[in-house]
Design a protein around this motif. Structure first.
Motif, short mmCIF file in Angstrom:
data_model
loop_
_atom_site.label_atom_id
_atom_site.label_comp_id
_atom_site.label_asym_id
_atom_site.label_seq_id
_atom_site.Cartn_x
_atom_site.Cartn_y
_atom_site.Cartn_z
N GLY A 40 0.82 -1.21 0.00
CA GLY A 40 0.00 0.00 0.00
C GLY A 40 0.84 1.25 0.00
N SER A 41 1.91 1.22 0.76
CA SER A 41 2.80 2.36 0.86
C SER A 41 3.62 2.56 -0.41
CB SER A 41 3.74 2.18 2.06
OG SER A 41 4.67 3.22 2.13
N GLU A 42 4.17 1.47 -0.94
CA GLU A 42 5.06 1.56 -2.10
C GLU A 42 4.31 1.83 -3.40
OE1 GLU A 42 7.19 -2.11 -2.20
OE2 GLU A 42 8.21 -1.70 -0.30
N HIS A 43 3.13 1.24 -3.57
CA HIS A 43 2.42 1.31 -4.84
C HIS A 43 1.09 2.06 -4.77
CE1 HIS A 43 5.22 -1.49 -6.71
NE2 HIS A 43 5.17 -2.20 -5.59
N GLY A 44 0.75 2.58 -3.60
CA GLY A 44 -0.50 3.31 -3.46
C GLY A 44 -1.74 2.43 -3.63
N LEU A 45 -1.65 1.18 -3.15
CA LEU A 45 -2.74 0.23 -3.30
C LEU A 45 -3.61 0.17 -2.06
CD1 LEU A 45 -0.66 -2.73 -4.72
CD2 LEU A 45 -2.15 -1.23 -6.02
N LYS A 46 -4.86 -0.19 -2.28
CA LYS A 46 -5.76 -0.48 -1.16
C LYS A 46 -5.73 -1.97 -0.92
CE LYS A 46 -8.44 3.44 -2.12
NZ LYS A 46 -9.52 4.24 -2.02
N ARG A 47 -6.12 -2.40 0.25
CA ARG A 47 -6.08 -3.82 0.61
C ARG A 47 -6.93 -4.68 -0.33
NH1 ARG A 47 -4.50 -4.99 6.18
NH2 ARG A 47 -3.44 -3.13 6.92
N MET A 48 -8.00 -4.11 -0.86
CA MET A 48 -8.88 -4.84 -1.77
C MET A 48 -8.18 -5.18 -3.09
SD MET A 48 -12.34 -2.63 -1.25
CE MET A 48 -13.14 -3.49 -2.58
N GLN A 49 -7.14 -4.43 -3.44
CA GLN A 49 -6.44 -4.63 -4.70
C GLN A 49 -5.32 -5.65 -4.60
OE1 GLN A 49 -5.58 -0.37 -4.98
NE2 GLN A 49 -6.61 -0.38 -6.97
N VAL A 50 -5.04 -6.14 -3.40
CA VAL A 50 -3.97 -7.11 -3.18
C VAL A 50 -4.58 -8.47 -2.87
CG1 VAL A 50 -1.95 -7.68 -1.78
CG2 VAL A 50 -2.48 -5.29 -2.27
N GLU A 51 -4.11 -9.49 -3.58
CA GLU A 51 -4.59 -10.85 -3.39
C GLU A 51 -3.40 -11.72 -2.93
OE1 GLU A 51 -5.95 -14.32 -6.38
OE2 GLU A 51 -6.94 -12.37 -6.67
N ILE A 52 -3.40 -12.13 -1.68
CA ILE A 52 -2.32 -12.95 -1.14
C ILE A 52 -2.70 -14.42 -1.36
CG2 ILE A 52 -1.11 -13.65 0.95
CD1 ILE A 52 -1.41 -10.78 1.94
N SER A 53 -1.82 -15.13 -2.08
CA SER A 53 -2.12 -16.53 -2.39
C SER A 53 -1.51 -17.49 -1.39
CB SER A 53 -1.65 -16.87 -3.80
OG SER A 53 -0.26 -16.68 -3.91
N GLY A 54 -0.45 -17.08 -0.70
CA GLY A 54 0.15 -17.99 0.26
C GLY A 54 1.19 -17.36 1.14
#
Length: 58
Positions: A40-54
């Motif tokens: 979020g800090s590095e790329h200006g992303l919201k948590r909804m835009q990140v998908e953690i697979s493992g």
């Protein structure tokens, strides 16, 4: 503290981009939170835009 490898993908302007980060944290949940915070800090992303697979121990 242990090291964890967090992998997944996030939404970029051109589509989806894969990532793999090594994070030092006491457990898997904290490793997930640190990764979401960093992306979020590095790329200006919201948590909804990140998908953690493992999350795995390094």
């Amino acid at each position: 503290m242990s090291e964890f490898v967090v992998s997944g993908r996030f939404q970029d302007r051109t589509g989806h981009r894969e990532f793999e980060k090594t994070v030092e944290a006491p457990n898997e949940n904290v490793a997930r939170e640190h990764t979401l915070s960093q992306l979020g800090s590095e790329h200006g992303l919201k948590r909804m835009q990140v998908e953690i697979s493992g999350v795995s121990a390094a």
